[in-house]
Design a protein around this motif. Sequence first.
Motif, short mmCIF file in Angstrom:
data_model
loop_
_atom_site.label_atom_id
_atom_site.label_comp_id
_atom_site.label_asym_id
_atom_site.label_seq_id
_atom_site.Cartn_x
_atom_site.Cartn_y
_atom_site.Cartn_z
N MET A 24 0.79 -1.26 -0.11
CA MET A 24 -0.31 0.18 0.20
C MET A 24 0.60 1.15 0.59
O MET A 24 0.60 2.44 -0.84
CB MET A 24 -0.99 -0.36 1.31
N ASN A 25 2.17 0.98 0.66
CA ASN A 25 2.88 2.44 0.57
C ASN A 25 3.33 2.79 -0.49
O ASN A 25 3.42 4.54 -0.79
CB ASN A 25 3.44 2.04 1.45
N LYS A 26 3.79 1.64 -1.55
CA LYS A 26 3.37 2.58 -2.49
C LYS A 26 2.44 3.24 -3.35
O LYS A 26 2.60 3.85 -4.72
CB LYS A 26 4.24 1.10 -3.31
N MET A 27 1.39 2.60 -3.22
CA MET A 27 0.06 3.22 -4.15
C MET A 27 -0.46 4.48 -3.24
O MET A 27 -0.46 5.47 -4.37
CB MET A 27 -1.01 2.15 -3.56
N LEU A 28 0.30 4.66 -2.34
CA LEU A 28 -0.67 6.08 -1.52
C LEU A 28 0.59 7.05 -1.15
O LEU A 28 1.77 6.69 -1.09
CB LEU A 28 -1.50 5.71 0.15
N GLN A 29 0.49 8.26 -1.60
CA GLN A 29 1.32 9.72 -2.30
C GLN A 29 1.90 9.73 -0.24
O GLN A 29 1.82 9.59 0.96
CB GLN A 29 0.17 10.92 -2.17
N ARG A 30 3.06 9.71 -0.69
CA ARG A 30 3.83 10.14 0.68
C ARG A 30 5.25 11.64 0.20
O ARG A 30 4.76 12.31 1.50
CB ARG A 30 4.83 9.22 0.61
N GLU A 31 4.18 12.23 -0.73
CA GLU A 31 4.84 13.87 -0.70
C GLU A 31 4.76 14.72 0.31
O GLU A 31 3.43 14.90 0.37
CB GLU A 31 4.91 14.50 -2.43
N GLY A 32 5.45 15.75 0.85
CA GLY A 32 4.84 17.00 1.61
C GLY A 32 4.67 16.61 2.96
O GLY A 32 3.72 16.99 3.69
N ILE A 33 4.60 15.03 2.89
CA ILE A 33 3.90 14.96 4.81
C ILE A 33 5.03 14.84 5.20
O ILE A 33 6.02 14.03 5.39
CB ILE A 33 3.27 13.68 4.23
N SER A 34 5.21 14.77 6.88
CA SER A 34 6.30 14.96 7.31
C SER A 34 7.13 13.37 7.51
O SER A 34 5.55 12.26 8.21
CB SER A 34 5.81 16.28 8.30
N ARG A 46 7.94 12.34 11.02
CA ARG A 46 6.99 12.28 12.29
C ARG A 46 5.59 11.67 11.88
O ARG A 46 4.75 10.46 11.97
CB ARG A 46 6.55 13.21 12.38
N ALA A 47 4.80 12.33 10.84
CA ALA A 47 3.25 11.43 10.27
C ALA A 47 3.63 10.46 9.15
O ALA A 47 2.44 9.21 9.78
CB ALA A 47 2.65 12.73 9.10
N LEU A 48 4.42 10.46 8.47
CA LEU A 48 4.79 9.21 7.86
C LEU A 48 4.67 7.89 8.83
O LEU A 48 4.39 7.28 8.57
CB LEU A 48 5.77 9.50 6.63
N GLU A 49 5.63 8.14 9.69
CA GLU A 49 5.60 6.90 11.13
C GLU A 49 4.52 6.75 11.61
O GLU A 49 4.68 5.44 11.46
CB GLU A 49 7.05 7.35 11.81
N ILE A 50 3.97 7.71 11.80
CA ILE A 50 2.61 7.36 12.16
C ILE A 50 1.35 6.71 11.74
O ILE A 50 1.23 5.63 11.83
CB ILE A 50 1.45 8.35 12.97
N ALA A 51 1.71 7.11 10.19
CA ALA A 51 0.75 6.46 8.92
C ALA A 51 1.10 5.37 8.85
O ALA A 51 0.39 3.94 9.07
CB ALA A 51 0.51 7.27 7.87
N ASP A 52 2.76 4.65 8.89
CA ASP A 52 2.99 3.24 8.23
C ASP A 52 2.65 2.29 9.96
O ASP A 52 2.29 1.08 9.44
CB ASP A 52 4.43 3.72 8.64
N LYS A 53 2.65 2.90 11.53
CA LYS A 53 2.43 2.14 12.31
C LYS A 53 0.82 1.38 12.48
O LYS A 53 0.51 0.91 13.11
CB LYS A 53 2.96 3.28 14.03
#
Length: 396
Positions: free
Chosen positions: A1-11, A13-20
């Motif tokens: 899913m991480n390959k599918m959903l956007q990650r640009e412009g996201i800190s 910290r927020a990406l770490e929370i999202a992945d968790k």
Amino acid sequence: MNKMLQREGISARALEIADKVEAFVRETVAPYERDPRQGAHGPSEDLANELKALARAAGVMTPHILEDGGHLTQRETAAVLIRSGLSPLGPLACHTCAPDEGNMFLLGKVASPELKERFLTRMVDGSMRTAFFMTEPAEDGGAGSDPSMMLTTCKMDGNHWVVNGRKTYITGADGAGMGIIMAKSDDGACMFLVDLPHPAIRIERVLDTIDNSMPGGHAVITIDNLRVPADQMLGASGEGFKYAQVRLAPARLSHCMRWLGACVRAHEIATNYANRRMAFGKPLIDHEGVGFMLAENLMDLKQAELMIYWCADVLDSGAQGGAESSMAKVAVSEALMRVADRCVQCMGGQGVTADTIVEQVFREIRAFRIYDGPTEVHKWSLAKKIKRDWKAAQPA
């Protein structure tokens, strides 16, 4: 899913929370999807509390609200809430579900320090569910898509307001610990925070509806001479519609976020089925009728995602985003309806069983096209804006 959903412009910290959150929902929550403690009116309180306990232990309870009380940006919130939606039970477990998420956002923006201390703290830690009392029964001629038709009244009596009226489609009222009630004074719309349950607020019945992901279902309510202390009003008398707008645009968008996650998961399930299921000598996906539906899903999912992030950026700019959230709500809900329908179709008979979440996601998205404003109401609102903008652009 991480390959599918956007990650640009996201800190980071927020990406770490999202992945968790994604790992928690996939590994811990998804196995509960066939738990028998789910009924026509949503997951039971016992199941909800068990899932929330697991979320607390995993450190993903209310993940979009930070330990210092701050809130992720709307763009960052999208990255988190999309992942919480990977299971219909994910938003419940992580406490990112409606109506709580929108209610927390509203109180965080406009409530007094005293009301935040009394109510918001318990909302953020997941120990209390809430409800938002706005819609009224059609048979009474009350407010629905047109909030100006509100019939529920509030009148001052000493240092209290007395509220009377009926409400309907009140999500989660059964079992909620607090309600935000909209009523009309001589000044206009008002909002009150009320402890629940309350003897003056009676649940007439919980409706049987097409969707069942939200605890407590959707109730019809009678409010009979409810006395509310004056200091439990949000803001001043007549400011209720202004506060409703503070809540509604982000709440519309967070619905889009969560249901995008659910449709991503449904697409994954349909893709797995189409690659494994054989028919007429080859896997289903090799038949163009099926393969093309999955290809169309990819396009609709990506367009929905981009629309969500575009609207999130508008809200992050400080704009109210009423028109933008209307466009996003229509575009995303309609796109996700197409995705959910194709997933059912790709899976044939298996798609209409409860053996996977695909059938439930289809039902939930069908309801999503109506709540928080039906598609047609948002289009009508946008058409009126087009006319206003055209008139304003004409030479004097």
